[in-house]
Motif scaffolding. Structure first.
Motif, PDB file in Angstrom:
ATOM      1  N   PHE A 166      -3.571  -0.434 -18.312  1.00 56.65           N
ATOM      2  CA  PHE A 166      -4.349  -0.039 -17.137  1.00 56.65           C
ATOM      3  C   PHE A 166      -5.845  -0.114 -17.409  1.00 56.65           C
ATOM      4  O   PHE A 166      -6.605  -0.656 -16.600  1.00 56.65           O
ATOM      5  CB  PHE A 166      -3.972   1.378 -16.714  1.00 56.65           C
ATOM      6  CG  PHE A 166      -4.936   1.992 -15.739  1.00 56.65           C
ATOM      7  CD1 PHE A 166      -4.966   1.579 -14.421  1.00 56.65           C
ATOM      8  CD2 PHE A 166      -5.830   2.980 -16.147  1.00 56.65           C
ATOM      9  CE1 PHE A 166      -5.868   2.128 -13.513  1.00 56.65           C
ATOM     10  CE2 PHE A 166      -6.730   3.536 -15.254  1.00 56.65           C
ATOM     11  CZ  PHE A 166      -6.753   3.106 -13.931  1.00 56.65           C
TER      12      PHE A 166
ATOM     13  N   ALA B 267      -6.713   3.256  -7.771  1.00 54.05           N
ATOM     14  CA  ALA B 267      -7.189   4.013  -8.933  1.00 54.05           C
ATOM     15  C   ALA B 267      -8.669   4.350  -8.790  1.00 54.05           C
ATOM     16  O   ALA B 267      -9.097   5.458  -9.161  1.00 54.05           O
ATOM     17  CB  ALA B 267      -6.954   3.200 -10.207  1.00 54.05           C
TER      18      ALA B 267
ATOM     19  N   VAL C 179      -0.671   5.016 -10.223  1.00 53.15           N
ATOM     20  CA  VAL C 179      -0.834   3.737  -9.521  1.00 53.15           C
ATOM     21  C   VAL C 179       0.119   2.665 -10.050  1.00 53.15           C
ATOM     22  O   VAL C 179      -0.043   1.476  -9.757  1.00 53.15           O
ATOM     23  CB  VAL C 179      -2.287   3.231  -9.599  1.00 53.15           C
ATOM     24  CG1 VAL C 179      -3.223   4.211  -8.920  1.00 53.15           C
ATOM     25  CG2 VAL C 179      -2.726   2.968 -11.045  1.00 53.15           C
ATOM     26  N   GLY C 180       1.119   3.089 -10.834  1.00 53.66           N
ATOM     27  CA  GLY C 180       2.183   2.150 -11.173  1.00 53.66           C
ATOM     28  C   GLY C 180       2.139   1.531 -12.546  1.00 53.66           C
ATOM     29  O   GLY C 180       2.928   0.620 -12.834  1.00 53.66           O
ATOM     30  N   TYR C 181       1.242   2.008 -13.426  1.00 53.84           N
ATOM     31  CA  TYR C 181       1.198   1.469 -14.790  1.00 53.84           C
ATOM     32  C   TYR C 181       1.997   2.355 -15.726  1.00 53.84           C
ATOM     33  O   TYR C 181       1.999   3.580 -15.592  1.00 53.84           O
ATOM     34  CB  TYR C 181      -0.252   1.372 -15.280  1.00 53.84           C
ATOM     35  CG  TYR C 181      -1.000   0.198 -14.693  1.00 53.84           C
ATOM     36  CD1 TYR C 181      -1.056  -1.019 -15.350  1.00 53.84           C
ATOM     37  CD2 TYR C 181      -1.643   0.326 -13.461  1.00 53.84           C
ATOM     38  CE1 TYR C 181      -1.736  -2.098 -14.800  1.00 53.84           C
ATOM     39  CE2 TYR C 181      -2.324  -0.750 -12.903  1.00 53.84           C
ATOM     40  CZ  TYR C 181      -2.367  -1.951 -13.589  1.00 53.84           C
ATOM     41  OH  TYR C 181      -3.032  -3.020 -13.028  1.00 53.84           O
TER      42      TYR C 181
ATOM     43  N   SER D 238      -1.517  -6.062  -7.762  1.00 53.27           N
ATOM     44  CA  SER D 238      -2.321  -5.560  -8.873  1.00 53.27           C
ATOM     45  C   SER D 238      -3.691  -5.099  -8.400  1.00 53.27           C
ATOM     46  O   SER D 238      -4.207  -4.069  -8.842  1.00 53.27           O
ATOM     47  CB  SER D 238      -2.476  -6.656  -9.943  1.00 53.27           C
ATOM     48  OG  SER D 238      -3.272  -6.206 -11.019  1.00 53.27           O
TER      49      SER D 238
ATOM     50  N   TYR E 174       2.730   1.060  -3.947  1.00 51.20           N
ATOM     51  CA  TYR E 174       2.020   0.548  -5.119  1.00 51.20           C
ATOM     52  C   TYR E 174       2.334   1.336  -6.387  1.00 51.20           C
ATOM     53  O   TYR E 174       2.202   0.826  -7.504  1.00 51.20           O
ATOM     54  CB  TYR E 174       0.513   0.561  -4.878  1.00 51.20           C
ATOM     55  CG  TYR E 174      -0.080   1.930  -4.693  1.00 51.20           C
ATOM     56  CD1 TYR E 174      -0.483   2.700  -5.781  1.00 51.20           C
ATOM     57  CD2 TYR E 174      -0.234   2.472  -3.419  1.00 51.20           C
ATOM     58  CE1 TYR E 174      -1.016   3.965  -5.609  1.00 51.20           C
ATOM     59  CE2 TYR E 174      -0.763   3.739  -3.243  1.00 51.20           C
ATOM     60  CZ  TYR E 174      -1.147   4.475  -4.337  1.00 51.20           C
ATOM     61  OH  TYR E 174      -1.662   5.726  -4.163  1.00 51.20           O
ATOM     62  N   SER E 175       2.750   2.604  -6.246  1.00 50.34           N
ATOM     63  CA  SER E 175       3.028   3.438  -7.413  1.00 50.34           C
ATOM     64  C   SER E 175       4.415   3.168  -7.997  1.00 50.34           C
ATOM     65  O   SER E 175       4.752   3.703  -9.063  1.00 50.34           O
ATOM     66  CB  SER E 175       2.906   4.921  -7.054  1.00 50.34           C
ATOM     67  OG  SER E 175       3.868   5.269  -6.067  1.00 50.34           O
TER      68      SER E 175
ATOM     69  N   ARG F 197      -3.455  -1.716  -6.767  1.00 47.72           N
ATOM     70  CA  ARG F 197      -3.315  -0.639  -7.749  1.00 47.72           C
ATOM     71  C   ARG F 197      -4.671  -0.255  -8.344  1.00 47.72           C
ATOM     72  O   ARG F 197      -4.980   0.931  -8.498  1.00 47.72           O
ATOM     73  CB  ARG F 197      -2.329  -1.063  -8.834  1.00 47.72           C
ATOM     74  CG  ARG F 197      -0.881  -1.028  -8.347  1.00 47.72           C
ATOM     75  CD  ARG F 197       0.090  -1.625  -9.330  1.00 47.72           C
ATOM     76  NE  ARG F 197       1.468  -1.338  -8.939  1.00 47.72           N
ATOM     77  CZ  ARG F 197       2.518  -2.057  -9.278  1.00 47.72           C
ATOM     78  NH1 ARG F 197       2.357  -3.139 -10.042  1.00 47.72           N
ATOM     79  NH2 ARG F 197       3.734  -1.713  -8.881  1.00 47.72           N
TER      80      ARG F 197
ATOM     81  N   SER G 187      -3.383   6.372 -14.202  1.00 47.69           N
ATOM     82  CA  SER G 187      -2.748   5.098 -14.546  1.00 47.69           C
ATOM     83  C   SER G 187      -1.271   5.110 -14.161  1.00 47.69           C
ATOM     84  O   SER G 187      -0.748   4.122 -13.632  1.00 47.69           O
ATOM     85  CB  SER G 187      -2.912   4.800 -16.038  1.00 47.69           C
ATOM     86  OG  SER G 187      -2.143   5.671 -16.845  1.00 47.69           O
TER      87      SER G 187
ATOM     88  N   TYR H 149       0.824  -1.210   0.000  1.00 52.57           N
ATOM     89  CA  TYR H 149       0.000   0.000   0.000  1.00 52.57           C
ATOM     90  C   TYR H 149       0.861   1.265   0.000  1.00 52.57           C
ATOM     91  O   TYR H 149       0.446   2.300  -0.510  1.00 52.57           O
ATOM     92  CB  TYR H 149      -0.935   0.002   1.208  1.00 52.57           C
ATOM     93  CG  TYR H 149      -2.229  -0.744   0.981  1.00 52.57           C
ATOM     94  CD1 TYR H 149      -3.261  -0.186   0.230  1.00 52.57           C
ATOM     95  CD2 TYR H 149      -2.433  -2.011   1.511  1.00 52.57           C
ATOM     96  CE1 TYR H 149      -4.449  -0.864   0.013  1.00 52.57           C
ATOM     97  CE2 TYR H 149      -3.616  -2.707   1.305  1.00 52.57           C
ATOM     98  CZ  TYR H 149      -4.626  -2.123   0.551  1.00 52.57           C
ATOM     99  OH  TYR H 149      -5.798  -2.806   0.347  1.00 52.57           O
TER     100      TYR H 149
END
Length: 270
Positions: free
Chosen positions: A86, A60, A78-80, A53, A16-17, A56, A75, A13
């Motif tokens: 995404f 989002a 949150v790590g995409y 996943s 996550y990015s 994330r 997107s 948590y």
């Protein structure tokens, strides 16, 4: 051992990015990668990668409702690295696109995201069965899941959402969906043969009703995997509880479960 898993979930948590590898998570748990993967799966029901996943997508959802950031910006937040990836992941997990989720303010009408076994075929069936609004698609080889949902003493959850999923995360697509209204019993018909997870979520009525709205208080329940056999009825008991730190987040867009919403609002999507 559970404290090791809780520490990893907290790490997810918080990061996550960022790119997070299995080695990173195993280091936080102070376990070998092999031992960590097995331990995490046993504790949460899902792999570390799928849990990350899910976080994330969950984050989002929150950003779509609480910020004016574009879907592209979210997107990346949150790590995409790809908007297309995404959007595909979000839509498959939540049941609607990011833009639709934002426009709907996070809630959907009807029972969402019931899965077809084929691209063409009959429309979904919907009926009220003993106070339980149920939606399903016909399947040639299917059984049913019958059961009851219990809540802690002194707790009232007037509207409970039920779903049959292929894994331990409440995400689309699902096989059968239902909403219980002030009824602990349920019957989920036409569940395809196979192994499934039954999950429930509901919003608690605070006693007494607060003068200031502090947001919904959720309870959840899950049971599985269970094996459904063609032509047979399976009995399942669900006990609602407060979400645990190691429970995967609920991703599927849900109907209105707020306790003060007017009853009998769940209707067929057709």
């Amino acid at each position: 051992m559970r404290s090791d898993i809780e520490r990893v979930v907290t790490f997810m948590y918080e990061h996550y990015s960022e790119p997070v590898s299995l080695a990173d998570m195993a280091d936080v748990a102070r376990l070998s990668q092999f031992h960590f993967s097995r331990t995490f799966l046993t504790a949460t029901g899902v792999s570390p990668g799928r849990f990350l996943s899910a976080i994330r997508v969950h984050m989002a959802k929150g950003l779509l409702l609480t910020t004016a950031q574009t879907v592209t910006d979210i997107s990346y937040m949150v790590g995409y690295n790809s908007l297309g990836t995404f959007t595909t992941r979000f839509t498959r997990s939540v049941g609607i696109t990011p833009v639709q989720y934002r426009r709907a303010s996070g809630a959907v009408s009807g029972i969402p995201c019931v899965s077809r076994t084929a691209k063409s075929g009959p429309e979904p069936s919907f009926d009220w069965i003993d106070g339980c609004g149920v939606m399903w698609f016909p399947h040639p080889a299917a059984g049913s899941i019958d059961g009851r949902v219990s809540v802690p003493q002194g707790t009232r959850i007037p509207r409970i959402y039920l779903g049959v999923f292929d894994g331990a995360i409440a995400q689309g697509p699902m096989m059968v969906g239902a909403v219980l209204e002030d009824s602990p019993a349920f019957r989920l018909p036409c569940v395809p043969e196979g192994e499934w997870h039954v999950m429930a979520v509901g919003c608690v009525v605070p006693q007494p009703r607060p003068l200031v709205d502090t947001g919904p208080v959720w309870m959840v329940a899950s049971h599985g995997p269970v094996k459904v056999i063609d032509g047979e009825a399976l009995d399942v008991r669900l006990r609602m509880h407060s979400p645990r730190s190691i429970d995967p987040p609920i991703l599927l867009a849900l109907p209105d479960l707020e306790p003060y919403a007017s009853p009998r609002t769940i209707r067929s999507l057709a």
